[in-house]
Design a protein around this motif. Sequence first.
Motif, PDB file in Angstrom:
ATOM      1  N   UNK A  93      75.884  10.303 116.883  1.00  0.00           N
ATOM      2  CA  UNK A  93      76.133  11.705 117.198  1.00  0.00           C
ATOM      3  C   UNK A  93      74.772  12.390 117.328  1.00  0.00           C
ATOM      4  N   UNK A  94      74.558  13.119 118.438  1.00  0.00           N
ATOM      5  CA  UNK A  94      73.282  13.794 118.668  1.00  0.00           C
ATOM      6  C   UNK A  94      73.262  15.155 117.971  1.00  0.00           C
ATOM      7  N   UNK A  95      72.272  15.329 117.082  1.00  0.00           N
ATOM      8  CA  UNK A  95      72.129  16.569 116.322  1.00  0.00           C
ATOM      9  C   UNK A  95      70.675  17.030 116.410  1.00  0.00           C
ATOM     10  N   UNK A  96      70.473  18.201 116.998  1.00  0.00           N
ATOM     11  CA  UNK A  96      69.127  18.773 117.120  1.00  0.00           C
ATOM     12  C   UNK A  96      68.141  17.781 117.738  1.00  0.00           C
ATOM     13  N   UNK A  97      68.604  17.066 118.758  1.00  0.00           N
ATOM     14  CA  UNK A  97      67.750  16.139 119.479  1.00  0.00           C
ATOM     15  C   UNK A  97      67.550  14.790 118.810  1.00  0.00           C
ATOM     16  N   UNK A  98      68.201  14.551 117.687  1.00  0.00           N
ATOM     17  CA  UNK A  98      68.060  13.285 116.972  1.00  0.00           C
ATOM     18  C   UNK A  98      69.434  12.648 116.760  1.00  0.00           C
ATOM     19  N   UNK A  99      69.459  11.318 116.731  1.00  0.00           N
ATOM     20  CA  UNK A  99      70.719  10.621 116.524  1.00  0.00           C
ATOM     21  C   UNK A  99      71.057  10.572 115.045  1.00  0.00           C
ATOM     22  N   UNK A 100      72.286  10.994 114.725  1.00  0.00           N
ATOM     23  CA  UNK A 100      72.832  10.854 113.378  1.00  0.00           C
ATOM     24  C   UNK A 100      74.017   9.888 113.453  1.00  0.00           C
ATOM     25  N   UNK A 101      74.614   9.609 112.319  1.00  0.00           N
ATOM     26  CA  UNK A 101      75.570   8.505 112.278  1.00  0.00           C
ATOM     27  C   UNK A 101      76.915   8.958 111.701  1.00  0.00           C
ATOM     28  N   UNK A 102      77.958   8.714 112.471  1.00  0.00           N
ATOM     29  CA  UNK A 102      79.305   9.058 112.049  1.00  0.00           C
ATOM     30  C   UNK A 102      80.019   7.775 111.625  1.00  0.00           C
ATOM     31  N   UNK A 199      74.505  20.970 109.746  1.00  0.00           N
ATOM     32  CA  UNK A 199      75.529  21.757 109.053  1.00  0.00           C
ATOM     33  C   UNK A 199      76.703  22.069 109.973  1.00  0.00           C
ATOM     34  N   UNK A 200      76.412  22.575 111.167  1.00  0.00           N
ATOM     35  CA  UNK A 200      77.483  22.907 112.100  1.00  0.00           C
ATOM     36  C   UNK A 200      78.171  21.650 112.622  1.00  0.00           C
ATOM     37  N   UNK A 201      77.397  20.578 112.817  1.00  0.00           N
ATOM     38  CA  UNK A 201      77.984  19.320 113.276  1.00  0.00           C
ATOM     39  C   UNK A 201      79.025  18.806 112.288  1.00  0.00           C
ATOM     40  N   UNK A 202      78.710  18.888 110.999  1.00  0.00           N
ATOM     41  CA  UNK A 202      79.637  18.430 109.966  1.00  0.00           C
ATOM     42  C   UNK A 202      80.949  19.212 110.026  1.00  0.00           C
ATOM     43  N   UNK A 203      80.859  20.521 110.197  1.00  0.00           N
ATOM     44  CA  UNK A 203      82.053  21.361 110.229  1.00  0.00           C
ATOM     45  C   UNK A 203      82.904  21.101 111.471  1.00  0.00           C
TER      46      UNK A 203
END
Length: 238
Positions: A93-102, A199-203
């Motif tokens: 998942x792309x968050x603020x230009x960086x890849x995070x993990x779902x 924070x917004x991505x989580x919600x």
Amino acid sequence: MVTFENQLIGASLRRVLQRLHYPLEVILTCVRWYAAYPLSLRNLEEMMAERGVLVDHATVHRWVLKILPVLAKVFRRRKRPVGKSWRMDETYILVNGQWKYLYRAVDRLGQTVDFLLTARRDKAAALRFFKQAVGLHEMPEKITIDKSGANTAAVNALIDERSANIELRQSKYLNNLVEQDHRAIKRRVRPMLGFKSFHSATKIIAGIETMHMIKKGQLDCPDGGLTSAAEQLFSLAF
């Protein structure tokens, strides 16, 4: 049975809704459409204007961030049990230009077990996901993963910590089920072109996953009746 925690969640939702000066049906419709379909906030602004409701896209975004997390909490209290054989995998998942993990898991019938967005992809993150899922659904009998060393270490750590009798399977073929299920989430996230903050991505992801589970019939309806996805989401607000 209505628990004290459920009452607190309900009170929290009522307080949120009281501060939003639009009819409840309008608010929940916008929130549901945003979580369920590949629509932008400006799409929703235009669609509501066509229906005679003037609401700014920024206002819709505030509704989404305030209401989706509360509805997701209510849903978790009314979520149907899942099977004892889990397929677990993570997606990007792309968050603020960086890849995070779902991290996500489904049972052998494709029902969503649980999900968790994390900043890192390692043993600690995977173990946190498994503990959260077990806390919601109790211990599984089987867990199927890919060849990830971190996920393997996390399952083994869970087995050791809980003295659990879990069969660990590493099979790309068997894990296709959860990889296919990722597509529904990615299909909704893709038009957003990434999230601005973790924070917004989580919600928002909590809301997307909740709508996905509702569509799969995972909400325990008290009357046992088959209702539409819209009616089921609306029932979480009351």
